[in-house]
Write an enzyme that holds these catalytic residues in place. Structure first.
Site, mmCIF file in Angstrom:
data_model
loop_
_atom_site.group_PDB
_atom_site.id
_atom_site.type_symbol
_atom_site.label_atom_id
_atom_site.label_comp_id
_atom_site.label_asym_id
_atom_site.label_seq_id
_atom_site.Cartn_x
_atom_site.Cartn_y
_atom_site.Cartn_z
ATOM 1 N N GLY A 12 0.775 -1.231 0.000
ATOM 2 C CA GLY A 12 0.000 0.000 0.000
ATOM 3 C C GLY A 12 0.809 1.285 0.000
ATOM 4 O O GLY A 12 0.330 2.317 0.464
ATOM 5 N N ASN A 14 1.645 3.055 -2.660
ATOM 6 C CA ASN A 14 0.961 3.984 -3.571
ATOM 7 C C ASN A 14 -0.306 4.544 -2.930
ATOM 8 O O ASN A 14 -0.610 5.728 -3.065
ATOM 9 C CB ASN A 14 0.633 3.299 -4.899
ATOM 10 C CG ASN A 14 1.813 3.295 -5.849
ATOM 11 O OD1 ASN A 14 2.118 4.293 -6.492
ATOM 12 N ND2 ASN A 14 2.524 2.171 -5.910
ATOM 13 N N ARG A 89 -5.880 -8.578 -8.731
ATOM 14 C CA ARG A 89 -6.948 -9.481 -9.148
ATOM 15 C C ARG A 89 -7.310 -9.213 -10.600
ATOM 16 O O ARG A 89 -7.361 -8.053 -11.028
ATOM 17 C CB ARG A 89 -8.224 -9.245 -8.318
ATOM 18 C CG ARG A 89 -8.099 -9.480 -6.844
ATOM 19 C CD ARG A 89 -7.920 -10.917 -6.475
ATOM 20 N NE ARG A 89 -8.968 -11.798 -6.957
ATOM 21 C CZ ARG A 89 -8.841 -13.115 -7.097
ATOM 22 N NH1 ARG A 89 -7.702 -13.706 -6.804
ATOM 23 N NH2 ARG A 89 -9.836 -13.843 -7.531
ATOM 24 N N ASN A 104 -5.586 1.988 -13.419
ATOM 25 C CA ASN A 104 -4.600 1.129 -12.767
ATOM 26 C C ASN A 104 -3.198 1.676 -13.046
ATOM 27 O O ASN A 104 -2.975 2.322 -14.080
ATOM 28 C CB ASN A 104 -4.708 -0.286 -13.353
ATOM 29 C CG ASN A 104 -3.737 -1.256 -12.712
ATOM 30 O OD1 ASN A 104 -3.538 -1.245 -11.494
ATOM 31 N ND2 ASN A 104 -3.108 -2.092 -13.515
ATOM 32 N N HIS A 106 0.803 0.347 -13.477
ATOM 33 C CA HIS A 106 1.556 -0.879 -13.719
ATOM 34 C C HIS A 106 3.041 -0.517 -13.830
ATOM 35 O O HIS A 106 3.398 0.454 -14.510
ATOM 36 C CB HIS A 106 1.062 -1.533 -15.013
ATOM 37 C CG HIS A 106 1.661 -2.885 -15.252
ATOM 38 N ND1 HIS A 106 1.298 -3.994 -14.513
ATOM 39 C CD2 HIS A 106 2.598 -3.310 -16.128
ATOM 40 C CE1 HIS A 106 1.994 -5.035 -14.927
ATOM 41 N NE2 HIS A 106 2.795 -4.656 -15.902
HETATM 42 C C1 GAR Z 1 3.205 -1.184 -7.541
HETATM 43 O O1 GAR Z 1 4.523 -1.192 -8.022
HETATM 44 C C2 GAR Z 1 2.231 -1.312 -8.703
HETATM 45 O O2 GAR Z 1 2.677 -0.701 -9.870
HETATM 46 C C3 GAR Z 1 2.166 -2.803 -8.875
HETATM 47 O O3 GAR Z 1 2.146 -3.306 -7.573
HETATM 48 C C4 GAR Z 1 2.932 -2.461 -6.734
HETATM 49 C C5 GAR Z 1 2.145 -2.182 -5.470
HETATM 50 O O4 GAR Z 1 2.938 -1.602 -4.490
HETATM 51 N N1 GAR Z 1 0.991 -3.178 -9.629
HETATM 52 C C6 GAR Z 1 0.952 -4.170 -10.512
HETATM 53 O O5 GAR Z 1 1.888 -4.898 -10.746
HETATM 54 C C7 GAR Z 1 -0.393 -4.320 -11.217
HETATM 55 N N2 GAR Z 1 -0.308 -5.223 -12.299
HETATM 56 P P1 GAR Z 1 2.270 -0.858 -3.263
HETATM 57 O O6 GAR Z 1 1.270 -1.837 -2.631
HETATM 58 O O7 GAR Z 1 3.395 -0.588 -2.306
HETATM 59 O O8 GAR Z 1 1.612 0.385 -3.749
#
Ligand code: GAR
Length: 196
Positions: A12, A14, A89, A104, A106
């Site tokens: 979490g 972000n 998900r 989203n 990525h």
């Molecule tokens: C982030 O780097 C995001 O870009 C990635 O998960 C991480 C979450 O980190 N998302 C994906 O890979 C989606 N396909 P966080 O929980 O510390 O924000």
């Protein structure tokens, strides 16, 4: 003020960055929803008094059933934008047809490295630039229309820790900027567009 809902599955960072930069200033984070009862983001959101709802996907035998519950929870607060921040998900048509205004982030320059372990695969590749993408959510994993990207040129000697740090700092700059711009200027599926 405009309202957003944040969906997350993991640590979490972000989510916290969006709360810190925008919540109570430019928008309200009306709710955060996770599919993972162990997610580190739960504690982070609660620290800022953001209501957190846990919808454990393991309680549902079908993806559609989980999505119906998720949609119902989102609709309770009628957000202007739904923000996926590390939400791991795959979503079905049940979600995408009910929630057209979801974005989203990525950790790769899409369309390269869709799906899981994008950061690792991007690091292992011989590409000389790396970066992050914000896109609209559709039923194709990491396949929706691209809204914005940012990137850096990687040196030959960059180790994985530094690479990961650079990717996350791009995320922390880009995501709030895109959210702000969608809510102010509008865009497909948001309610922030110009009125006639
Ligand atoms: C982030 O780097 C995001 O870009 C990635 O998960 C991480 C979450 O980190 N998302 C994906 O890979 C989606 N396909 P966080 O929980 O510390 O924000």
């Amino acid at each position: 003020m405009k309202k957003i809902v944040i969906l997350f599955s993991g640590s979490g960072t972000n989510l916290e960055n969006i709360i810190k930069r925008l919540h109570g200033k430019e928008l309200i984070v009306a709710k955060a929803i996770t599919n993972n009862p162990e997610a580190g983001g739960i504690e982070r959101a609660r620290r800022y008094n953001i209501p957190v709802e846990i919808i454990d996907h393991r309680q549902f035998s079908e993806r559609e059933e989980f999505d119906r519950e998720l949609v119902a929870s989102i609709k309770e607060v009628e957000p202007d934008l739904v923000v996926l921040a590390g939400f791991m998900r795959i979503l079905t048509k049940v979600f995408t047809s009910a929630i057209p205004n979801a974005i989203n982030i990525h950790p790769s320059l899409l369309p390269c490295f869709k799906g899981a372990r994008a950061l690792e695969r991007s690091y292992a590749s011989d590409m000389k630039v790396a970066g992050v993408t914000v896109h609209w959510v559709n039923e194709e994993l990491d396949g929706g229309e691209i809204i914005d990207q940012s990137c850096f040129h990687r040196g030959d000697t960059m180790d994985f820790q530094e690479f990961e740090r650079r990717i996350h700092s791009l995320e922390y700059e880009l995501y709030p900027k895109v959210i702000r711009s969608l809510l102010t200027r509008g865009g497909p599926g948001t309610s922030g567009g110009e009125s006639q």
